[in-house]
Design an enzyme around this catalytic site. Structure first.
Site, PDB file in Angstrom:
ATOM      1  N   LYS A 139      -3.532 -13.774  10.613  1.00 28.76           N
ATOM      2  CA  LYS A 139      -4.877 -13.805  10.217  1.00 28.76           C
ATOM      3  C   LYS A 139      -4.998 -14.922   9.497  1.00 28.76           C
ATOM      4  CE  LYS A 139      -6.021  -9.441   9.629  1.00 28.76           C
ATOM      5  NZ  LYS A 139      -5.037  -9.359   9.595  1.00 28.76           N
ATOM      6  N   THR A 140      -4.908 -14.557   8.506  1.00 28.28           N
ATOM      7  CA  THR A 140      -5.347 -15.241   7.143  1.00 28.28           C
ATOM      8  C   THR A 140      -5.095 -16.984   7.452  1.00 28.28           C
ATOM      9  OG1 THR A 140      -4.750 -13.849   5.926  1.00 28.28           O
ATOM     10  CG2 THR A 140      -5.064 -16.251   4.888  1.00 28.28           C
ATOM     11  N   LYS A 162      -9.030  -2.814   0.144  1.00 33.74           N
ATOM     12  CA  LYS A 162      -8.280  -2.068   1.352  1.00 33.74           C
ATOM     13  C   LYS A 162      -9.579  -0.564   1.137  1.00 33.74           C
ATOM     14  CE  LYS A 162      -5.840  -4.158   4.511  1.00 33.74           C
ATOM     15  NZ  LYS A 162      -7.116  -5.397   5.416  1.00 33.74           N
ATOM     16  N   HIS A 187     -10.776  -5.911  11.453  1.00 27.69           N
ATOM     17  CA  HIS A 187      -9.447  -6.141  10.980  1.00 27.69           C
ATOM     18  C   HIS A 187      -9.175  -7.382  11.693  1.00 27.69           C
ATOM     19  CE1 HIS A 187      -5.196  -6.096   9.483  1.00 27.69           C
ATOM     20  NE2 HIS A 187      -5.578  -6.122   7.782  1.00 27.69           N
ATOM     21  N   ARG A 230       0.510  -1.223   0.040  1.00 27.18           N
ATOM     22  CA  ARG A 230      -0.065   0.199   0.095  1.00 27.18           C
ATOM     23  C   ARG A 230       0.751   1.403  -0.267  1.00 27.18           C
ATOM     24  NH1 ARG A 230      -1.781   1.389   4.299  1.00 27.18           N
ATOM     25  NH2 ARG A 230      -0.960  -0.301   5.775  1.00 27.18           N
ATOM     26  N   ARG A 237       1.592 -12.056  -2.746  1.00 26.83           N
ATOM     27  CA  ARG A 237       1.138 -12.151  -2.329  1.00 26.83           C
ATOM     28  C   ARG A 237       0.059 -13.112  -3.256  1.00 26.83           C
ATOM     29  NH1 ARG A 237      -1.581  -9.680   2.546  1.00 26.83           N
ATOM     30  NH2 ARG A 237      -0.939  -8.726   3.356  1.00 26.83           N
ATOM     31  N   SER A 263      -1.034  -6.500   9.097  1.00 27.37           N
ATOM     32  CA  SER A 263      -0.620  -8.176   7.855  1.00 27.37           C
ATOM     33  C   SER A 263       0.432  -8.538   8.481  1.00 27.37           C
ATOM     34  CB  SER A 263      -0.045  -7.169   6.761  1.00 27.37           C
ATOM     35  OG  SER A 263      -1.724  -6.030   5.922  1.00 27.37           O
ATOM     36  N   ASP A 271      -9.621 -11.292   7.272  1.00 28.14           N
ATOM     37  CA  ASP A 271      -9.378 -10.276   6.648  1.00 28.14           C
ATOM     38  C   ASP A 271     -10.470  -9.278   7.863  1.00 28.14           C
ATOM     39  OD1 ASP A 271      -6.821  -8.751   6.759  1.00 28.14           O
ATOM     40  OD2 ASP A 271      -7.572  -8.016   4.470  1.00 28.14           O
TER      41      ASP A 271
END
Length: 537
Positions: free
Chosen positions: A241-242, A200, A219, A58, A322, A237, A256
């Site tokens: 989480k994933t 996002k 989030h 980002r 990713r 990130s 996410d």
């Protein structure tokens, strides 16, 4: 053109173009367009492999919110939410529309942000790249074909990677721009091919809209056990989480972004966006399997040009490689992308200093404290300019995506926890035995983290003996099923105990200093949940 075009077309939005418009194409035709146009290549087992150029994460400093009567008193302005004048946005919009008018081809998707029908938003996404259109179709919630003819967008995203912003004319700082107008319900993205900006932007949109209706935007990832016991995993990130939500023994709700309403935890999305660097079939089998599927989009993953074999350990293109894939590519997912309100909340942190225990139990007041603190380490590649891990405090574990004041989200979480009697845990997926930069120090094994989480979620961890952490005051298990007890006390994993104490003291100091900004916005119970004195070196 195709029969999936809505009655409410671009012309109804005042967008004129002579381009051939491809409306709501499915996966296969979008992949065909991407390959034919040279946007990407197919790997040996079927996924589409693309590169995003210089922007592999980002562009946080190039994001703006239009500052007008709608947003003036509702947005928390500052380094995260930078203002853009209505005049500058008008010039940017005019130039975007002029670019669209000259395009020969455009790809448009009509999608939903949010899986609970009464709380979702209709989003139209206009792309110049076919693979971007596939990406956002994969990541957001896809309407049924029967819903497309009558689809009317509430918000529109226009993403033109080849557009170059003019800082003087458009009121931005570079040729890259992400500009959001809540008044015009329009998001303009230019000068970056990183597809995550679209994802996002929708998250930020829902983070602005939902609190007004009492919905807690989060989030987080979420999954549920066989008995409907939902767990949510907060984290930035790179904190896991994933990975941790993709557990074959539990039903995945999403990886996410979610909302917490009176009746459900619901996924904002219809896909997952996982980090690929160092991915292995042994550690993350469910995610690894998606890289062998047609329909997955892999960003900045190195591929052998002859064999089309993938190398997930090669970071020469990006540390932040990713993979985007439909949520149904993960076994055992929720058919409706939602589940009951949560029984457990887990705050994930990747502690770069080796101070935090692998798991700790929090009181509701401590949960509020750590939610507002949002401690983790920025991982190389998740943002432009971050090349080494560094400690950071990201409010609500997602400050970059939260337009409103942090207290809005903190108070929503506090009230939701109180209503549900939720168990709260802090889990460190970072480093143990030393700092991340110390020689020979490795990250917490995923198998250890999973074992601790399973014990927390099935209730067995509540039955063991706990000790009070001398630095943070939360409770840490002395033993845990299937885990070597030596790893549960981070101080004991350090060869130099004095070095650990000094490092812990510095981290506590940072927590205390960071939380000073929230002291006037929380009650006495939350203030008392902070480290009461700075740890002794």
């Amino acid at each position: 053109m195709n029969d999936r075009a809505p009655r409410h077309g671009l012309d109804a939005q005042g967008i004129g173009t002579g381009a051939e418009i491809f409306w709501n194409l499915g996966t296969a035709p979008l992949v065909e367009h991407a390959v034919r146009r040279g946007e990407g290549r197919l790997a040996a087992d079927g996924p589409l492999v693309v590169t995003t150029g210089k922007h592999t994460g980002r562009s946080a400093k190039d994001k703006y919110v239009v500052r007008d009567a709608t947003t003036e008193d509702n947005v928390s302005w500052g380094n995260v939410n930078r203002g853009m004048s209505p005049a500058h946005f008008a010039a940017l919009k005019a130039d975007f529309f002029a670019e669209i008018a000259q395009r020969e081809m455009l790809f448009v998707q009509d999608l939903y942000g949010g899986s609970q029908p009464e709380h979702r938003v209709n989003v139209r996404v206009i792309n110049e790249l076919a693979w971007h259109n596939l990406f956002i179709r994969t990541l957001l919630v896809r309407p049924d074909a029967s819903e497309l003819p009558g689809f009317t967008p509430e918000y529109t995203i226009i993403d033109l990677p080849n557009f170059r912003a003019d800082p003087e004319r458009h009121g931005c700082r570079s040729e890259t721009v992400i500009a959001v107008s809540f008044t015009e319900k329009l998001i303009l993205i230019g000068g970056t091919a990183y597809a995550g900006e679209m994802k996002k932007s929708v998250f930020g949109l829902l983070n602005y809209l939902l609190p007004a209706d009492g919905i807690m935007p989060m989030h987080c990832s979420a999954n549920m056990g066989a008995n409907g016991d939902t767990a949510v995993f907060f984290g930035l990130s790179g904190t896991g989480k994933t990975t941790l939500s993709a557990d074959a023994s539990r039903t995945l709700i999403g990886d996410d972004e979610h909302g917490w309403s009176d009746t459900a935890v619901f996924n904002f999305e219809g896909g997952c966006y996982a980090k690929m660097i160092n991915l292995s079939a042994d550690a993350e089998p469910e995610i690894f399997a998606t890289t062998r599927r047609f329909g997955t989009v892999l960003e900045n993953v190195v591929m052998d040009p002859e064999t089309r074999a993938l190398d997930f350990n090669d970071n020469s293109l990006a540390e932040n490689s990713r993979g985007a894939y439909p949520i149904e590519f993960i076994p055992n997912t929720s058919s409706q992308n939602l589940g009951p309100v949560p029984k457990n909340i887990i705050f994930l942190t990747a502690d770069a200093f080796g101070v935090m225990p692998p798991i700790a139990k929090l009181t509701p007041e401590q949960a509020m404290y750590h939610f507002l603190s949002g401690y983790t380490a920025k991982v190389a590649g998740t943002e432009i300019g971050v090349t080494e891990p560094e400690a950071t405090f990201s409010t609500c574990f997602g400050a970059a995506f939260m337009p409103r004041h942090p207290s809005v989200y903190g108070n929503l979480l506090k009230s939701r926890i109180a209503k549900g009697g939720v168990d709260c845990w802090l889990v460190n997926t970072g480093w143990s035995g030393g700092r991340a930069t110390d020689p020979g120090i490795k990250r917490m094994p995923i198998k250890v983290t999973r074992a601790l989480l399973n014990a927390a979620l099935d209730g067995s961890l509540n039955e063991v003996e706990f000790r009070k952490d001398p630095n943070f005051g939360f409770m840490v298990p002395v033993t845990a099923p299937g885990v070597d007890s030596a790893i549960l006390d981070p101080r004991e994993t350090w060869a130099d105990k004095a070095d650990y104490d000094a490092t812990a003291g510095k981290l506590v100091d940072q927590f205390v200093d960071n939380f000073a900004q929230f002291v006037d916005h929380v009650d006495e119970g939350v203030r008392q949940a902070a480290p009461q004195t700075k740890a002794a070196a």
